[in-house]
Design a protein around this motif. Structure first.
Motif, PDB file in Angstrom:
ATOM      1  N   ARG A 176       0.826  -1.213   0.000  1.00  0.00           N
ATOM      2  CA  ARG A 176       0.000   0.000   0.000  1.00  0.00           C
ATOM      3  C   ARG A 176       0.860   1.263   0.000  1.00  0.00           C
ATOM      4  O   ARG A 176       0.614   2.203  -0.753  1.00  0.00           O
ATOM      5  N   HIS A 177       1.909   1.288   0.842  1.00  0.00           N
ATOM      6  CA  HIS A 177       2.786   2.456   0.909  1.00  0.00           C
ATOM      7  C   HIS A 177       3.609   2.619  -0.363  1.00  0.00           C
ATOM      8  O   HIS A 177       3.807   3.737  -0.838  1.00  0.00           O
ATOM      9  N   SER A 218       2.848   1.905  -3.328  1.00  0.00           N
ATOM     10  CA  SER A 218       2.041   2.331  -4.471  1.00  0.00           C
ATOM     11  C   SER A 218       1.712   3.821  -4.442  1.00  0.00           C
ATOM     12  O   SER A 218       1.144   4.344  -5.399  1.00  0.00           O
ATOM     13  N   ASP A 219       2.085   4.515  -3.371  1.00  0.00           N
ATOM     14  CA  ASP A 219       1.816   5.953  -3.241  1.00  0.00           C
ATOM     15  C   ASP A 219       3.081   6.735  -3.600  1.00  0.00           C
ATOM     16  O   ASP A 219       4.018   6.806  -2.807  1.00  0.00           O
ATOM     17  N   GLU A 268       3.764   9.953  -3.858  1.00  0.00           N
ATOM     18  CA  GLU A 268       4.067  11.110  -3.014  1.00  0.00           C
ATOM     19  C   GLU A 268       4.701  10.685  -1.700  1.00  0.00           C
ATOM     20  O   GLU A 268       5.665  11.298  -1.236  1.00  0.00           O
TER      21      GLU A 268
END
Length: 89
Positions: free
Chosen positions: A55-56, A58-59, A61
Motif C-alpha cells: 500500500r505504501h 504504491s503511493d 508522493e
C-alpha cells in the motif's frame, strides 16, 4: 498488553557522505514493516506488513517524502547527532 511503536534511525558513515535512514514499525516486539533508504521502498516481514508495504509503495508522493528523509531528517540534524555519535571517547 499490546504495544505498537515506530523507530527512526540515521546511520552516518564517513560524516554526511554516506547516510542511511531506516524507519521500522514494530508491534509486540516484532518488526512488521520497514523502510530503508538504501533499498528505497518498504519491505514487509509479516502478512500484515506485506499488505502495508504494498500500500505504501504504491503511493508516489509518500515514497518521494520518505526518500527525501535522508536530507530532511538525517543530514539536517547531523550537527545535533554528531556529539553523541562521532566525538565519543
Amino acid at each position: 498488553v499490546f504495544q505498537e511503536m515506530t523507530r527512526k534511525e540515521c546511520h552516518f558513515i564517513n560524516g554526511t557522505e554516506k547516510v542511511r535512514f531506516v524507519e521500522s514499525y514494530i508491534y509486540n516486539r516484532q518488526t512488521y514493516v520497514m523502510f530503508d533508504s538504501d533499498v528505497g521502498h518498504y519491505v514487509g516481514f509479516t502478512p500484515y506488513g506485506e499488505f502495508n508495504a504494498k500500500r505504501h509503495n504504491s503511493d508516489p508522493e509518500l515514497m518521494e517524502y520518505k526518500r527525501a528523509a535522508v536530507d530532511r531528517y538525517c543530514r539536517h540534524n547531523y550537527e545535533v547527532f554528531r556529539p553523541f555519535s562521532v566525538e565519543r571517547r
